[in-house]
Design an enzyme around this catalytic site. Structure first.
Site: not given
Ligand code: EPZ
Length: 421
Positions: A22-23, A94, A118, A123-127, A309, A331, A401
């Protein structure tokens, strides 16, 4: 609203075919926006998230054709009709934010709803946004939307150094940098297998990428990309979930279209807990070496560490293990919502901050429980498979999902599990 009813105590025996990741698919599908030629993905999982992404791409003007009962997706983005991703769709998933990078690369502007938080965290997107600004995008946030534009003719390659690992932000930058002018170096990039799968697909489209799977990825931008055909890698989280289904019921399962190399840290912990894992070409055989699993400690990490996950599912298994295990969730800030539900089934779990101490009990009792996210819901299914009595898991739209027909796959291996509405 559907629910799933599990009657515990059956030992699972048989084989399960693992679906596509999925991811990975959720990052591969937006790549179709980068070319005016068709991108065809096979081994796509049949999940509601995939259908949501397909709908989002269609609102942007991508023609999406589903074949082979949804396992093959052919997407053509020769004429985009809009550069907007509405809140209505984005709030459901997201990963919609992953259209931002390719839209900027292809069209030079995009209006994408902020995904919002969620259950498992803010789950911010600042990065994502800071990295796209480094590539030359102008980003404004207003009325809950990201308004992004590229002033010059196209994004410009540069060095993007992430302060922390982010799978989605790494994917968004890759999807943008492949059409930027010049070279981009991504430092502290995520190393998950889904990153490598995306890079493999982009290379087939003509992109020049190296270093995927390591913390430093180098991309040389090109003027355009072609169509391609790509096979999505197997879903490592679905794989780990069914490995735990065998372990928690004391059964034996053979997983087909599964790759043990995608789960190094998870397999190490499962082996330490007393589970025998044998892998062949594309198959994994799982059975317990001992009567009862041994408690082991786990801390979730970015790949190649233990996947966040699989933390909820592992906690379900540790609830019945011999001894006490400590699970550290490093995480996400709020990913223990399955714990109180497991406790209602008799699990003995103490949470303090990002750490859970699980004291194994001899047995769990079935109970009506509630899911809060994809992985929490499946951990309750696993607990139900081993519990005495009946467990009813409500809000299974979370499950749908991330897991393709889970009740059919488990019932085919002897699980007493059915869906009711
Ligand atoms: C992906 O989410 C996966 N989703 C998640 O799977 C998975 O848990 C996660 O990676 C970690 O492996 C998909 O691929 C669709 P991150 P993502 O950006 O990309 C913080 C599932 O159950 N962060 O690696 O959103 C964030 O809050 C889902 O299938 C920021 O602070 O994860 C988290 O604490 C759940 N700012 C950490 O980084 C940002 O701009 C890692 O998040 C982005 C992230």
């Amino acid at each position: 609203m559907d629910a799933i009813v599990v009657k515990g105590g059956n030992v699972l025996r048989g084989s399960i075919t693992i679906a596509g990741a999925k991811n990975s698919c959720l990052a591969l599908m937006p790549a179709a926006l980068l070319s005016d030629q068709p991108l065809t993905l096979s081994n796509a999982p049949r999940l509601s998230d995939i259908r949501t992404m397909a709908r989002l791409l269609q609102t942007i003007g991508v023609e999406v054709q589903e074949m082979d009962d949804g396992r093959v997706l052919s997407m053509s983005a020769h004429q985009l009709t809009q550069v907007r991703a509405d809140y209505e769709i984005v709030r459901k998933m997201r990963a919609s934010i992953l259209v931002l990078g390719p839209l900027l690369a292809r069209e030079g502007n995009a209006v994408v709803s902020l995904p919002g938080g969620c259950a498992i965290g803010a789950r911010p997107v600042d990065l994502h946004l800071h990295a796209l600004e480094k590539l030359g995008a102008k980003i404004e946030l207003s009325d809950g939307y990201v308004h992004a534009t590229v002033n010059s003719s196209s994004l410009r390659g540069t060095t993007v150094s992430f302060p922390s690992r982010s799978v989605g932000a790494t994917e968004n930058i890759m999807l943008a940098a492949v059409l930027a002018k010049g070279g981009t170096k991504i430092e502290n990039a995520a190393c998950e297998p889904e990153i490598t799968d995306l890079a493999d697909c982009l290379r087939k489209m003509g992109a020049r990428i190296a270093g995927d799977g390591t913390p430093t990825i180098e991309i040389e931008g090109t003027d355009s990309l072609n169509g391609a055909t790509h096979i999505t890698i197997p879903d490592r989280i679905e794989t780990g979930t069914y490995m735990l289904a065998a372990a928690i019921t004391g059964g034996e399962l053979t997983l087909r279209n599964a790759r043990v190399d995608l789960l190094p840290a998870f397999c190490e912990k499962l082996d330490a807990a007393g589970v025998q894992i044998d892998s062949g070409d594309g198959t994994i055989n799982v059975r317990n070496r001992r009567e009862r699993l041994k408690a082991v400690d786990v801390a979730t990490q970015p790949y190649p560490g233990f996947p966040t996950d699989l933390q909820a599912q592992f906690m379900a298994a540790m609830s019945l293990a011999e001894g006490t295990s400590r699970l550290d969730e490093r995480i996400f800030e709020n990913r223990f919502m399955h714990a109180p539900e497991l406790a209602r089934m008799g699990a003995d779990i103490q949470i303090s901050g990002g750490s859970a101490r699980v004291h194994g009990v001899k047995s769990l009792r079935g109970a009506p429980v509630m899911a809060t996210d994809i992985r929490a819901s499946v951990s309750l299914i696993l607990a139900g498979l081993a519990a005495h009595g009946e467990t009813t898991v409500s809000r299974v739209y979370h499950l749908d999902r991330g897991y393709e027909r889970i009740e059919d796959k488990l019932a085919a291996c002897g699980g007493d599990i059915r869906r009711i509405n």
